[in-house]
Design a protein around this motif. Structure first.
Motif, PDB file in Angstrom:
ATOM      1  N   ASP A 131      27.906  16.921  -6.783  1.00 58.47           N
ATOM      2  CA  ASP A 131      27.852  18.249  -6.148  1.00 58.47           C
ATOM      3  C   ASP A 131      26.501  18.910  -6.412  1.00 58.47           C
ATOM      4  OD1 ASP A 131      30.341  17.863  -5.235  1.00 58.47           O
ATOM      5  OD2 ASP A 131      31.311  19.502  -6.331  1.00 58.47           O
ATOM      6  N   GLY A 132      25.978  19.549  -5.373  1.00 55.90           N
ATOM      7  CA  GLY A 132      24.700  20.244  -5.530  1.00 55.90           C
ATOM      8  C   GLY A 132      23.487  19.362  -5.321  1.00 55.90           C
ATOM      9  N   GLN A 133      23.714  18.053  -5.183  1.00 56.43           N
ATOM     10  CA  GLN A 133      22.592  17.121  -4.950  1.00 56.43           C
ATOM     11  C   GLN A 133      22.410  16.916  -3.444  1.00 56.43           C
ATOM     12  OE1 GLN A 133      20.729  15.975  -7.642  1.00 56.43           O
ATOM     13  NE2 GLN A 133      22.030  17.559  -8.541  1.00 56.43           N
ATOM     14  N   PRO A 134      21.215  16.511  -3.011  1.00 59.13           N
ATOM     15  CA  PRO A 134      20.994  16.289  -1.577  1.00 59.13           C
ATOM     16  C   PRO A 134      21.973  15.251  -1.024  1.00 59.13           C
ATOM     17  CG  PRO A 134      18.941  16.131  -2.797  1.00 59.13           C
ATOM     18  CD  PRO A 134      20.025  16.216  -3.818  1.00 59.13           C
ATOM     19  N   VAL A 135      22.535  15.538   0.158  1.00 61.66           N
ATOM     20  CA  VAL A 135      23.478  14.588   0.781  1.00 61.66           C
ATOM     21  C   VAL A 135      22.848  13.971   2.023  1.00 61.66           C
ATOM     22  CG1 VAL A 135      25.533  15.738  -0.096  1.00 61.66           C
ATOM     23  CG2 VAL A 135      24.593  16.415   2.118  1.00 61.66           C
ATOM     24  N   ARG A 136      23.407  12.850   2.471  1.00 62.89           N
ATOM     25  CA  ARG A 136      22.913  12.097   3.633  1.00 62.89           C
ATOM     26  C   ARG A 136      21.390  11.960   3.568  1.00 62.89           C
ATOM     27  NH1 ARG A 136      25.723  13.416   9.205  1.00 62.89           N
ATOM     28  NH2 ARG A 136      24.683  11.438   9.603  1.00 62.89           N
ATOM     29  N   VAL A 137      20.925  11.432   2.442  1.00 62.14           N
ATOM     30  CA  VAL A 137      19.477  11.369   2.215  1.00 62.14           C
ATOM     31  C   VAL A 137      18.787  10.373   3.160  1.00 62.14           C
ATOM     32  CG1 VAL A 137      19.529  12.137  -0.187  1.00 62.14           C
ATOM     33  CG2 VAL A 137      19.840   9.723   0.318  1.00 62.14           C
ATOM     34  N   ILE A 138      19.549   9.456   3.743  1.00 62.89           N
ATOM     35  CA  ILE A 138      18.953   8.493   4.679  1.00 62.89           C
ATOM     36  C   ILE A 138      19.304   8.853   6.127  1.00 62.89           C
ATOM     37  CG2 ILE A 138      18.894   6.052   5.382  1.00 62.89           C
ATOM     38  CD1 ILE A 138      19.705   5.405   2.428  1.00 62.89           C
ATOM     39  N   THR A 139      20.579   9.155   6.375  1.00 62.87           N
ATOM     40  CA  THR A 139      21.023   9.371   7.761  1.00 62.87           C
ATOM     41  C   THR A 139      20.926  10.828   8.190  1.00 62.87           C
ATOM     42  OG1 THR A 139      23.301   9.689   7.051  1.00 62.87           O
ATOM     43  CG2 THR A 139      22.653   7.440   7.651  1.00 62.87           C
TER      44      THR A 139
ATOM     45  N   ALA B  28      28.152  -1.982   3.215  1.00 66.56           N
ATOM     46  CA  ALA B  28      28.348  -0.670   3.858  1.00 66.56           C
ATOM     47  C   ALA B  28      28.808   0.377   2.844  1.00 66.56           C
ATOM     48  CB  ALA B  28      29.359  -0.802   4.991  1.00 66.56           C
ATOM     49  N   ALA B  29      29.747   0.003   1.968  1.00 67.24           N
ATOM     50  CA  ALA B  29      30.246   0.957   0.967  1.00 67.24           C
ATOM     51  C   ALA B  29      29.105   1.405   0.053  1.00 67.24           C
ATOM     52  CB  ALA B  29      31.361   0.319   0.141  1.00 67.24           C
ATOM     53  N   ASN B  30      28.262   0.458  -0.323  1.00 65.93           N
ATOM     54  CA  ASN B  30      27.137   0.811  -1.202  1.00 65.93           C
ATOM     55  C   ASN B  30      26.051   1.580  -0.452  1.00 65.93           C
ATOM     56  OD1 ASN B  30      27.499  -0.380  -4.054  1.00 65.93           O
ATOM     57  ND2 ASN B  30      28.292  -1.966  -2.689  1.00 65.93           N
ATOM     58  N   PHE B  31      25.945   1.312   0.860  1.00 69.94           N
ATOM     59  CA  PHE B  31      24.998   2.112   1.660  1.00 69.94           C
ATOM     60  C   PHE B  31      25.443   3.568   1.687  1.00 69.94           C
ATOM     61  CE2 PHE B  31      23.946   4.229   5.630  1.00 69.94           C
ATOM     62  CZ  PHE B  31      22.564   4.189   5.571  1.00 69.94           C
ATOM     63  N   ALA B  32      26.764   3.788   1.862  1.00 70.19           N
ATOM     64  CA  ALA B  32      27.288   5.156   1.880  1.00 70.19           C
ATOM     65  C   ALA B  32      27.003   5.848   0.545  1.00 70.19           C
ATOM     66  CB  ALA B  32      28.778   5.143   2.172  1.00 70.19           C
ATOM     67  N   ALA B  33      27.085   5.074  -0.550  1.00 71.33           N
ATOM     68  CA  ALA B  33      26.760   5.632  -1.872  1.00 71.33           C
ATOM     69  C   ALA B  33      25.278   5.976  -1.936  1.00 71.33           C
ATOM     70  CB  ALA B  33      27.133   4.635  -2.962  1.00 71.33           C
ATOM     71  N   LEU B  34      24.436   5.078  -1.405  1.00 70.86           N
ATOM     72  CA  LEU B  34      22.986   5.296  -1.437  1.00 70.86           C
ATOM     73  C   LEU B  34      22.603   6.504  -0.583  1.00 70.86           C
ATOM     74  CD1 LEU B  34      20.268   4.064  -2.400  1.00 70.86           C
ATOM     75  CD2 LEU B  34      20.211   2.784  -0.266  1.00 70.86           C
ATOM     76  N   ASP B  35      23.298   6.658   0.538  1.00 74.22           N
ATOM     77  CA  ASP B  35      23.049   7.778   1.441  1.00 74.22           C
ATOM     78  C   ASP B  35      23.613   9.089   0.870  1.00 74.22           C
ATOM     79  OD1 ASP B  35      22.077   8.872   3.788  1.00 74.22           O
ATOM     80  OD2 ASP B  35      23.962   8.574   4.866  1.00 74.22           O
ATOM     81  N   HIS B  36      24.460   8.952  -0.125  1.00 75.85           N
ATOM     82  CA  HIS B  36      25.198  10.086  -0.702  1.00 75.85           C
ATOM     83  C   HIS B  36      25.973  10.820   0.404  1.00 75.85           C
ATOM     84  CE1 HIS B  36      25.405  13.786  -3.549  1.00 75.85           C
ATOM     85  NE2 HIS B  36      26.517  13.079  -3.533  1.00 75.85           N
ATOM     86  N   TRP B  37      26.775  10.034   1.136  1.00 79.40           N
ATOM     87  CA  TRP B  37      27.577  10.563   2.254  1.00 79.40           C
ATOM     88  C   TRP B  37      29.035  10.242   1.933  1.00 79.40           C
ATOM     89  CZ3 TRP B  37      26.903   8.850   8.080  1.00 79.40           C
ATOM     90  CH2 TRP B  37      27.670   9.681   8.882  1.00 79.40           C
ATOM     91  N   TYR B  38      29.693  11.208   1.289  1.00 84.76           N
ATOM     92  CA  TYR B  38      31.037  10.955   0.782  1.00 84.76           C
ATOM     93  C   TYR B  38      32.049  10.707   1.900  1.00 84.76           C
ATOM     94  CZ  TYR B  38      35.210  11.271  -2.101  1.00 84.76           C
ATOM     95  OH  TYR B  38      36.390  10.999  -2.732  1.00 84.76           O
ATOM     96  N   HIS B  39      31.905  11.446   3.015  1.00 83.64           N
ATOM     97  CA  HIS B  39      32.873  11.259   4.104  1.00 83.64           C
ATOM     98  C   HIS B  39      32.813   9.838   4.659  1.00 83.64           C
ATOM     99  CE1 HIS B  39      32.901  15.843   4.614  1.00 83.64           C
ATOM    100  NE2 HIS B  39      34.008  15.444   4.012  1.00 83.64           N
ATOM    101  N   LEU B  40      31.614   9.287   4.796  1.00 83.23           N
ATOM    102  CA  LEU B  40      31.490   7.900   5.266  1.00 83.23           C
ATOM    103  C   LEU B  40      32.055   6.948   4.211  1.00 83.23           C
ATOM    104  CD1 LEU B  40      30.405   5.753   7.259  1.00 83.23           C
ATOM    105  CD2 LEU B  40      28.258   5.784   5.982  1.00 83.23           C
ATOM    106  N   PHE B  41      31.715   7.233   2.953  1.00 80.20           N
ATOM    107  CA  PHE B  41      32.176   6.416   1.825  1.00 80.20           C
ATOM    108  C   PHE B  41      33.705   6.263   1.879  1.00 80.20           C
ATOM    109  CE2 PHE B  41      33.008   6.124  -2.906  1.00 80.20           C
ATOM    110  CZ  PHE B  41      32.401   4.900  -3.095  1.00 80.20           C
ATOM    111  N   VAL B  42      34.395   7.386   2.077  1.00 79.32           N
ATOM    112  CA  VAL B  42      35.859   7.373   2.107  1.00 79.32           C
ATOM    113  C   VAL B  42      36.369   6.750   3.409  1.00 79.32           C
ATOM    114  CG1 VAL B  42      37.912   8.841   2.085  1.00 79.32           C
ATOM    115  CG2 VAL B  42      36.008   9.360   0.569  1.00 79.32           C
TER     116      VAL B  42
END
Lengths: 326, 238
Positions: free
Chosen positions: A316-324, A110-124
């Motif tokens: 910063d500046g990169q696309p976020v939540r690229v999967i979800t 799950a932690a690595n999925f959050a990294a892959l999704d680039h979703w910092y709030h989920l990551f934390v």
């Protein structure tokens, strides 16, 4: 997926690759000379060849995913986290708790999925939430005996190999990921070599003899100086045009890599001493287990991530939540 | 509070050696693979063999040893499929090392799918028997064992070897006698693959050998009693 030539667009990436290849060739030449001239015992030379052979396999396994891009890097970090968990749970006995091992493994994914999704709030958010799940997972078993031990072991496994290590993968979302990750991997490797070399040359007083009898204070200081200098020097070329292009911050960054790396090493030594075992595994000839080789990264990843995130904003500046995302 | 950190018994063994080790302990990966294999075996037995088990209420809590007549590779699969819960997860078939642990691929299959531990015919040392006995009790395991030592070539049951006694003589670990009917017709040693056919497993009441001497005479007594019970179950089944 990245266009192949973009992997080499940053000069520091090319420089680190060239330096790594150079060091490997130099090491092969030195060991070759030792073998031809018959210097050192055959067992010592065999050990050197074994270690070099392991590096020749390990380095491409580390470098190629970084060059291929963020998805590959995060996949490699996920596998590394799961491999570390396997060694840790077998060494500590946590593996007998199937449910908790499964929760930690899912937590790592799950932690690595959050990294892959680039979703910092989920990551934390996943850190306390996963620890919460670990804390309650075995309560329905109605087996309070051993609760504190198994929950503590599982929590530390998740925080180290899931939450902690996944910071490396999250860094892959940054445009500077390739030179930055290569620098970190190179630096923790150098940190070990510098501690060993300066310790051998100047070391007299032991650092923590009960924890790790071969480490010396001179070795620790030598590693701190060498690694800080290298990271600050190379970092100055990585972070051009960013707020990190500041010598105070670069030296702080370098010192953090060295100190966190050495504490990661000492942390694993403490675990092994407590368990009265020499190595965590046998998968890497000449090194031991995956954890024996990658222990330094466990604390370096989160420590450096949060310094950099505070100063320059990782990703910063990169696309976020690229999967979800929508 | 004392923490009991107990590393895996097979910690530090190279991969190939670990597969063959009597100290091999299953982790989450092994349990998942073994569970998936058991589900496949159960489906196969239900669909092709209309597998029927009686006497399941005789199974005690682990540790215990299951023994049965042996005429087919289906035998260990049938006995394993009769177990559920922790007993199923902690069940090890004691399999011929020279059949199941000769190459890397067969060792992987035997270790991960069958959860088998190797027994080397006429080469198993006293220390290895002691390790197996210790693990049976301390780790609360279930051993699936065929004391005839090899598959019957004509379907008739042979004499039980006394080695079984080493695990249970003088200990509180019970032996559960079982009789399997139909396995020889479905998959005899002369066939490469099984054919459909009814299979019936009869599970008998557990036998205790707590008062039996842990010596050669005691082992012979254990083997004789177990053999008689299995034959009796076979007689009832017929």
């Amino acid at each position: 997926m990245t266009v192949p030539w973009r992997a080499f667009e940053h000069p520091v990436t090319v420089g680190i690759l060239a330096a790594t290849l150079g060091v490997l060739l130099l090491a092969a030449a030195v060991i070759g000379v030792l073998s031809v001239t018959g210097r050192g015992t055959p067992a010592f030379r065999r050990e050197l060849w074994l270690r070099l052979g392991s590096w020749a396999v390990l380095l491409p396994m580390i470098i190629i995913p970084i060059l291929l891009g963020r998805e590959w890097t995060i996949a490699a970090v996920t596998l590394l986290g799961l491999a570390c968990l396997r060694e840790y749970d077998r060494a500590t006995g946590l593996f007998r708790e199937y449910l908790l091992t499964a929760v930690v493994a899912i937590g790592i994914l799950a932690a690595n999925f959050a990294a892959l999704d680039h979703w910092y709030h989920l990551f934390v958010a996943l850190w306390p939430l996963t620890v919460g799940v670990i804390s309650v997972a075995t309560i329905p078993q109605d087996k309070p005996a051993g609760y504190i031990q198994r929950t503590a072991l599982a929590t530390s496994a998740y925080m180290l190999f899931g939450a902690g290590l996944a910071h490396l993968g999250f860094m892959a979302n940054d445009p500077l990921a390739r030179p930055l990750l290569l620098l970190l991997v190179l630096a923790v490797g150098l940190n070990d070599v510098a501690a060993f070399t300066t310790g051998k040359l100047f070391g007299k007083r032991k650092l923590l003899p009960a924890t790790s009898p071969n480490k010396t204070i001179a070795g620790a200081l030598g590693a701190l100086i060498c690694t800080t200098a290298l990271v600050a020097f190379v970092g100055n070329r990585v972070f051009v045009g960013t707020p990190m292009e500041n010598w105070f911050l670069l030296i702080l960054f370098g010192a953090l890599v060295s100190i966190a790396g050495q504490f990661g090493d000492l942390m694993l030594s403490s675990i092994k001493r407590d368990l009265a075992i020499k190595d965590m595994g046998t998968i890497i000839p000449g090194h031991g287990g995956v954890l024996d080789r990658f222990n330094s990264l466990l604390l370096v990843a989160p420590a450096t991530f949060h310094l950099l995130h505070y100063v320059i904003g990782i990703g910063d500046g990169q696309p976020v939540r690229v999967i979800t995302g929508p | 509070m004392t923490w009991q950190l107990k590393p895996a018994r097979d910690l530090g063994l190279p991969a190939q050696e670990r597969l063959r080790s009597h100290g091999r302990e299953a982790g989450l990966g092994s349990v998942v693979v073994h569970g998936a294999w058991r589900a496949l075996v159960r489906a196969h037995l239900a669909l092709l063999h209309r597998y029927e088990v009686t006497g399941q209420e005789n199974l005690p809590e682990p540790p215990f040893v299951m023994v049965a007549n042996h005429s087919s590779h289906l035998d260990a699969l049938c006995l394993g499929a009769a177990l559920h819960g922790p007993a199923a997860r902690h069940a090890h078939a004691l399999a011929a090392g020279d059949t199941f642990f000769t190459s890397g691929a067969t060792s992987l299959f035997a270790a991960y799918a069958l959860n088998a531990l190797p027994v080397w015919r006429k080469r198993t040392r006293a220390k290895e028997l002691e390790t197996l006995r210790t693990r049976l009790i301390e780790d609360e395991l279930v051993y699936i064992l065929f004391p005839e030592g090899t598959r019957s070539r004509d379907g008739s049951m042979g004499a039980f070897q006394p080695g079984l006694g080493a695990f249970v003589a003088g200990s509180a670990v019970p032996v559960v006698p079982c009789h399997l009917q139909g396995a020889f017709a479905a998959w005899p040693a002369t066939r490469s693959w099984p054919r459909p056919g009814k299979l019936r497993l009869r599970i008998g009441a557990p036998l205790s050998f707590a008062e039996t001497a842990q010596d050669r005479a005691g082992w012979v007594e254990v083997a004789a009693r177990c053999e008689a019970e299995v034959r009796a179950l076979g007689g009832k089944a017929a």
